[in-house]
Design a protein around this motif. Structure first.
Motif, PDB file in Angstrom:
ATOM      1  N   SER A  88       0.823  -1.206   0.000  1.00  0.00           N
ATOM      2  CA  SER A  88       0.000   0.000   0.000  1.00  0.00           C
ATOM      3  C   SER A  88       0.860   1.260   0.000  1.00  0.00           C
ATOM      4  O   SER A  88       0.527   2.250  -0.659  1.00  0.00           O
ATOM      5  CB  SER A  88      -0.958   0.000   1.183  1.00  0.00           C
ATOM      6  N   LEU A 136       2.440   1.642  -3.570  1.00  0.00           N
ATOM      7  CA  LEU A 136       1.469   2.173  -4.521  1.00  0.00           C
ATOM      8  C   LEU A 136       1.285   3.667  -4.336  1.00  0.00           C
ATOM      9  O   LEU A 136       1.108   4.404  -5.307  1.00  0.00           O
ATOM     10  CB  LEU A 136       0.122   1.458  -4.374  1.00  0.00           C
ATOM     11  N   GLN A 137       1.329   4.117  -3.107  1.00  0.00           N
ATOM     12  CA  GLN A 137       1.205   5.551  -2.846  1.00  0.00           C
ATOM     13  C   GLN A 137       2.439   6.292  -3.346  1.00  0.00           C
ATOM     14  O   GLN A 137       2.321   7.366  -3.929  1.00  0.00           O
ATOM     15  CB  GLN A 137       1.008   5.789  -1.352  1.00  0.00           C
ATOM     16  N   ASP A 142       2.413   6.735  -7.084  1.00  0.00           N
ATOM     17  CA  ASP A 142       1.197   7.403  -7.564  1.00  0.00           C
ATOM     18  C   ASP A 142       0.321   6.479  -8.393  1.00  0.00           C
ATOM     19  O   ASP A 142      -0.337   6.897  -9.330  1.00  0.00           O
ATOM     20  CB  ASP A 142       1.521   8.648  -8.375  1.00  0.00           C
ATOM     21  N   GLY A 184      -2.893   4.687  -9.134  1.00  0.00           N
ATOM     22  CA  GLY A 184      -4.282   4.847  -8.745  1.00  0.00           C
ATOM     23  C   GLY A 184      -4.692   6.270  -8.479  1.00  0.00           C
ATOM     24  O   GLY A 184      -5.806   6.507  -8.023  1.00  0.00           O
ATOM     25  N   SER A 185      -3.834   7.229  -8.750  1.00  0.00           N
ATOM     26  CA  SER A 185      -4.225   8.610  -8.487  1.00  0.00           C
ATOM     27  C   SER A 185      -5.191   9.138  -9.537  1.00  0.00           C
ATOM     28  O   SER A 185      -5.894  10.105  -9.287  1.00  0.00           O
ATOM     29  CB  SER A 185      -2.995   9.507  -8.410  1.00  0.00           C
ATOM     30  N   ARG A 212      -8.514   4.937  -7.614  1.00  0.00           N
ATOM     31  CA  ARG A 212      -8.717   5.592  -6.327  1.00  0.00           C
ATOM     32  C   ARG A 212      -9.573   4.763  -5.378  1.00  0.00           C
ATOM     33  O   ARG A 212      -9.513   4.937  -4.191  1.00  0.00           O
ATOM     34  CB  ARG A 212      -9.378   6.945  -6.524  1.00  0.00           C
ATOM     35  N   TYR A 272      -4.556   1.431  -2.245  1.00  0.00           N
ATOM     36  CA  TYR A 272      -4.201   2.824  -2.493  1.00  0.00           C
ATOM     37  C   TYR A 272      -4.769   3.730  -1.406  1.00  0.00           C
ATOM     38  O   TYR A 272      -4.100   4.643  -0.940  1.00  0.00           O
ATOM     39  CB  TYR A 272      -4.703   3.273  -3.862  1.00  0.00           C
ATOM     40  N   SER A 318      -2.619   6.018   1.126  1.00  0.00           N
ATOM     41  CA  SER A 318      -2.893   7.456   1.178  1.00  0.00           C
ATOM     42  C   SER A 318      -3.155   7.901   2.612  1.00  0.00           C
ATOM     43  O   SER A 318      -2.674   8.950   3.049  1.00  0.00           O
ATOM     44  CB  SER A 318      -4.085   7.776   0.286  1.00  0.00           C
TER      45      SER A 318
END
Length: 83
Positions: free
Chosen positions: A25, A28-29, A32, A34-35, A40, A45, A49
């Motif tokens: 997780s 992935l943040q 980026d 899934g931004s 999202r 993600y 975040s």
């Protein structure tokens, strides 16, 4: 009296899985992923975040601590209490 190491191994496996979940997780943040678009709504993600917004750069210490705890569970002379 010899104690079984089986509960420590199970706890170590669970801790490794949780550490991997948090690591993915956070990766992935950081990348980026899934931004934009439907990413999202991804659970990993959103968790990454949340962790980076609350803890910032020190959020990387969460999976590091979990990994260390898992490795200490696999040690033969360590008990759960010593960990």
């Amino acid at each position: 009296m010899k104690l079984s190491n089986k509960p420590n191994i199970v706890a170590g496996i669970v801790l490794l899985l949780v550490a991997a979940f948090f690591s993915i997780s956070l990766i992935l943040q950081a990348l980026d992923f899934g931004s934009f678009g439907p990413g999202r709504e991804n659970l990993l993600y959103q968790l990454g975040s949340m962790l980076t917004s609350v803890y910032g750069f020190s959020s990387i210490l969460i999976p590091v601590f979990l990994f260390y705890a898992a490795i200490s569970c696999f040690a033969s002379r360590w008990t759960a209490r010593k960990s």
